[in-house]
Write an enzyme that holds these catalytic residues in place. Structure first.
Site, PDB file in Angstrom:
ATOM      1  N   ASN A   9       0.862  -1.188   0.000  1.00  0.00           N
ATOM      2  CA  ASN A   9       0.000   0.000   0.000  1.00  0.00           C
ATOM      3  C   ASN A   9       0.903   1.244   0.000  1.00  0.00           C
ATOM      4  O   ASN A   9       1.588   1.544   0.981  1.00  0.00           O
ATOM      5  CB  ASN A   9      -0.884  -0.055   1.263  1.00  0.00           C
ATOM      6  CG  ASN A   9      -1.798   1.144   1.396  1.00  0.00           C
ATOM      7  OD1 ASN A   9      -1.435   2.255   1.036  1.00  0.00           O
ATOM      8  ND2 ASN A   9      -2.967   0.918   1.950  1.00  0.00           N
ATOM      9  N   ASP A  70      -1.225  -4.203  10.253  1.00  0.00           N
ATOM     10  CA  ASP A  70      -2.587  -4.317   9.763  1.00  0.00           C
ATOM     11  C   ASP A  70      -3.377  -3.206  10.433  1.00  0.00           C
ATOM     12  O   ASP A  70      -3.178  -2.917  11.610  1.00  0.00           O
ATOM     13  CB  ASP A  70      -3.198  -5.687  10.088  1.00  0.00           C
ATOM     14  CG  ASP A  70      -4.378  -5.971   9.179  1.00  0.00           C
ATOM     15  OD1 ASP A  70      -4.199  -5.921   7.950  1.00  0.00           O
ATOM     16  OD2 ASP A  70      -5.486  -6.208   9.682  1.00  0.00           O
ATOM     17  N   PHE A 153      -5.272   8.361   1.749  1.00  0.00           N
ATOM     18  CA  PHE A 153      -5.738   7.140   1.096  1.00  0.00           C
ATOM     19  C   PHE A 153      -6.859   6.537   1.937  1.00  0.00           C
ATOM     20  O   PHE A 153      -7.200   7.040   3.010  1.00  0.00           O
ATOM     21  CB  PHE A 153      -4.580   6.141   0.927  1.00  0.00           C
ATOM     22  CG  PHE A 153      -4.103   5.539   2.227  1.00  0.00           C
ATOM     23  CD1 PHE A 153      -3.197   6.205   3.024  1.00  0.00           C
ATOM     24  CD2 PHE A 153      -4.585   4.307   2.659  1.00  0.00           C
ATOM     25  CE1 PHE A 153      -2.770   5.657   4.225  1.00  0.00           C
ATOM     26  CE2 PHE A 153      -4.158   3.744   3.862  1.00  0.00           C
ATOM     27  CZ  PHE A 153      -3.251   4.431   4.647  1.00  0.00           C
ATOM     28  N   ASP A 156      -9.551   8.137   4.598  1.00  0.00           N
ATOM     29  CA  ASP A 156      -9.153   9.484   5.047  1.00  0.00           C
ATOM     30  C   ASP A 156     -10.172  10.547   4.630  1.00  0.00           C
ATOM     31  O   ASP A 156     -10.332  11.562   5.311  1.00  0.00           O
ATOM     32  CB  ASP A 156      -7.802   9.886   4.447  1.00  0.00           C
ATOM     33  CG  ASP A 156      -6.621   9.239   5.160  1.00  0.00           C
ATOM     34  OD1 ASP A 156      -6.827   8.605   6.203  1.00  0.00           O
ATOM     35  OD2 ASP A 156      -5.494   9.365   4.648  1.00  0.00           O
TER      36      ASP A 156
END
Ligand code: IMP
Length: 199
Positions: A9, A70, A153, A156
């Site tokens: 990511n 995570d 991202f 958000d």
């Protein structure tokens, strides 16, 4: 010292690089490896999934420090969903915009008045010797009524931190990195491991 980060990511990776930039580290990420197959994240907790990704990278980079995380969004009025399903809430290959749209739609369809939510980050770090360290962080807030802002991202664009009137996306990355769940977890990590990981 090298630190390898178990994420594909790009948004998360940028944040980790900024949050860790006070340590003299060479930061690398799993997508620099010519061959790497991430394992399915089928755990039922943030910790289980963080361990899955970190161990997968550690199995091919066991001479270096390895960090995995995570994270996700828990919405009180949706029984804490999307939780561990945050990345794929609207489907296995859903975009951030699709996940945001689904979440806003679920809140509207179910007429959910309780918009309280929190982001959670669970970080797992392995030393080159194989010791495991755990760090967590959270950020409280609520879900906006529509997506706003260009930065960041994931969720958000629809998350307003407590005490703020703008979404995380509108607040921008510098502010996010002072208050976020990820920043909290990384601050704890630097306090605990900073000198050792930098030497
Ligand atoms: P992971 O990469 O499997 O941990 O997926 C985390 C997912 O949770 C992301 O794809 C986002 O949808 C969401 N998420 C986690 N942290 C953040 C954040 O800082 N901002 C917005 N969304 C986030």
């Amino acid at each position: 010292m090298e630190l390898w980060i178990a994420t594909s990511n790009q948004g998360k990776l940028n944040e980790f690089k900024m949050l860790l930039n006070r340590l003299p580290l060479q930061i690398h990420a799993q997508n620099e490896l010519p061959v790497f197959s991430p394992r399915p994240e089928n755990g039922d907790s943030f910790l289980a999934n963080a361990r899955i990704k970190t161990k997968a990278l550690k199995s091919v980079q066991n001479k270096h420090w390895v960090l995995g995380e995570d994270s996700g969004l828990m919405v009180a009025g949706l029984n804490n969903l999307p939780g561990v399903h945050s990345a794929r809430y609207a489907g296995p290959h859903a975009s951030d915009a699709e996940n945001n749209a689904k979440l806003l739609k679920m809140m509207a369809i179910r007429q959910i008045a309780d918009r309280k939510a929190q982001f959670v980050s669970q970080v797992v770090v392995f030393s080159p010797e194989g010791e495991e360290f755990l760090f967590d962080g959270s950020l409280e807030g609520h879900i906006a009524t529509s997506a706003k802002g260009q930065a960041g991202f994931g969720y958000d664009h629809i998350f307003i931190p407590s005490g703020q009137s703008l979404t995380l996306s509108e607040l921008g990355l510098a502010k996010k990195n002072q208050i976020s769940h990820r920043a909290n977890a990384i601050t704890k990590m630097i306090e605990a491991l900073g000198p050792r990981i930098s030497s």
